[in-house]
Scaffold this active site. Structure first.
Site, PDB file in Angstrom:
ATOM      1  N   LYS A  66       0.815  -1.229   0.000  1.00  0.00           N
ATOM      2  CA  LYS A  66       0.000   0.000   0.000  1.00  0.00           C
ATOM      3  C   LYS A  66       0.849   1.281   0.000  1.00  0.00           C
ATOM      4  O   LYS A  66       0.452   2.275  -0.592  1.00  0.00           O
ATOM      5  CB  LYS A  66      -0.950   0.020   1.199  1.00  0.00           C
ATOM      6  CG  LYS A  66      -2.064  -1.026   1.109  1.00  0.00           C
ATOM      7  CD  LYS A  66      -3.020  -0.910   2.285  1.00  0.00           C
ATOM      8  CE  LYS A  66      -4.041  -2.033   2.278  1.00  0.00           C
ATOM      9  NZ  LYS A  66      -5.039  -1.878   3.344  1.00  0.00           N
ATOM     10  N   ASN A 150      -1.117   3.472  22.083  1.00  0.00           N
ATOM     11  CA  ASN A 150      -0.207   2.497  21.478  1.00  0.00           C
ATOM     12  C   ASN A 150       0.770   1.949  22.506  1.00  0.00           C
ATOM     13  O   ASN A 150       1.129   2.617  23.465  1.00  0.00           O
ATOM     14  CB  ASN A 150       0.562   3.144  20.331  1.00  0.00           C
ATOM     15  CG  ASN A 150       1.156   2.110  19.388  1.00  0.00           C
ATOM     16  OD1 ASN A 150       0.487   1.106  19.075  1.00  0.00           O
ATOM     17  ND2 ASN A 150       2.386   2.315  18.966  1.00  0.00           N
ATOM     18  N   ARG A 155       5.200   6.393  19.027  1.00  0.00           N
ATOM     19  CA  ARG A 155       4.598   6.221  17.702  1.00  0.00           C
ATOM     20  C   ARG A 155       3.208   6.873  17.645  1.00  0.00           C
ATOM     21  O   ARG A 155       2.822   7.464  16.639  1.00  0.00           O
ATOM     22  CB  ARG A 155       4.492   4.725  17.419  1.00  0.00           C
ATOM     23  CG  ARG A 155       4.889   4.371  16.033  1.00  0.00           C
ATOM     24  CD  ARG A 155       4.878   2.884  15.810  1.00  0.00           C
ATOM     25  NE  ARG A 155       4.576   2.635  14.411  1.00  0.00           N
ATOM     26  CZ  ARG A 155       4.186   1.471  13.946  1.00  0.00           C
ATOM     27  NH1 ARG A 155       4.034   0.444  14.770  1.00  0.00           N
ATOM     28  NH2 ARG A 155       3.937   1.309  12.672  1.00  0.00           N
TER      29      ARG A 155
END
Ligand code: ATR
EC number: 1.1.1.25
Length: 262
Positions: A66, A150, A155
């Site tokens: 992707k 997360n 991140r």
């Protein structure tokens, strides 16, 4: 003439896209063929160019291509630019166009369940590509507050700082999984924990009213906990169908009804 479509990935055997697109075609009267293409890990670009050079009309892109698809496009939709990933390709005026329909697929799946996103407060677990792809469509559909939690806090913080200007009408913030606390209308599991068979333990003090697991067809400790709490929940099959419907409608100009395929 039969219109040619395909999904490209590695691996690709597991893909349900051909059966979905053939079902949409049967329902809407479009004459198409939709194949699976296994591209070598270093052969995405040449395989894609070959497909479009041989009269291919549209292509879906899945793992792990992707981001490469995003980089290959001449033109991108706004939501693909924000996602930095493309799952839907087509040629127009000699240019390769790319869109990302995953987020709208999630929104359509949630709406088909009768769950209301307007002014909602959403907790998203995970800060990878799956999370990046859904933030903008969720906010466009009415989400007012989104917390990204997360395992690796940095991140989540990076994602918030990358995306906050793209969604000024919503409040974005980051948490670590250990800090999880609060009350949310929705919790969405966008981690890869269910795909790898890992357990995700939600703390008791976390309160939520709907639970959506992006994975489907796998045991999910996340969904087990929602069910123990008697919270309405769903797996990612609706999102899969929703993203496919969105791609089908871009390519064929006719939009099947999600509820007919759930
Ligand atoms: P994708 O593109 O599918 O989002 P990814 O970029 O590899 O895949 O991201 C996977 C996400 O799942 C990450 O947010 C990862 O957390 P880290 O950033 O800390 O690695 C999260 N994840 C994977 N396994 C997990 C687990 N067992 N528990 C919690 N989070 C997990």
């Amino acid at each position: 003439m039969t219109k040619q479509f395909a999904v490209i990935g590695n691996p690709i055997e597991q893909s349900r896209s051909p059966e979905l697109h053939h079902a949409f075609a049967a329902k809407t009267g479009v004459n198409l063929d939709y194949k699976k293409i296994l591209a070598p890990l270093d052969g995405f670009e040449s395989t894609t160019k070959d497909f479009f050079a041989h009269d291919g009309i549209g292509m879906n892109v899945t793992v792990p291509f992707k981001e490469q698809a995003f980089a290959l496009c001449d033109q991108l939709t706004e939501r693909a630019k924000i996602a930095k990933a493309v799952n839907t390709l087509w040629m127009q005026d000699g240019k390769l166009f790319g869109d990302n329909t995953d987020g709208q697929g999630l929104v359509a799946a949630i709406q088909a369940l009768g769950w209301d996103l307007k002014n909602s407060r959403i907790l998203i677990l995970g800060a990878g590509g799956a999370t990046r792809g859904v933030i903008y469509p969720l906010v466009e559909a009415g989400a007012k507050q989104i917390v990204i939690a997360n395992r690796t806090l940095a991140r989540a913080e990076q994602l918030v700082s990358d995306l906050k200007d793209a969604v000024p009408q919503a409040q974005l913030s980051a948490l670590s999984l250990e800090q999880l606390v609060g009350e949310f209308d929705f919790v969405i599991n966008a981690t890869s924990a269910s795909l790898t068979g890992d357990t995700l333990q939600l703390p008791e003090c976390l309160v939520f009213h709907h639970a959506y697991e992006m994975a489907y067809g796998k045991p999910s400790s996340f969904l087990d906990q929602a069910q123990e709490r008697q919270v309405p929940s769903a797996d990612g099959f609706g999102m899969l169908v929703g993203q496919a419907i969105e791609a089908f409608s871009i390519w064929n100009g006719v939009k099947p009804e999600l509820k007919d395929f759930l």
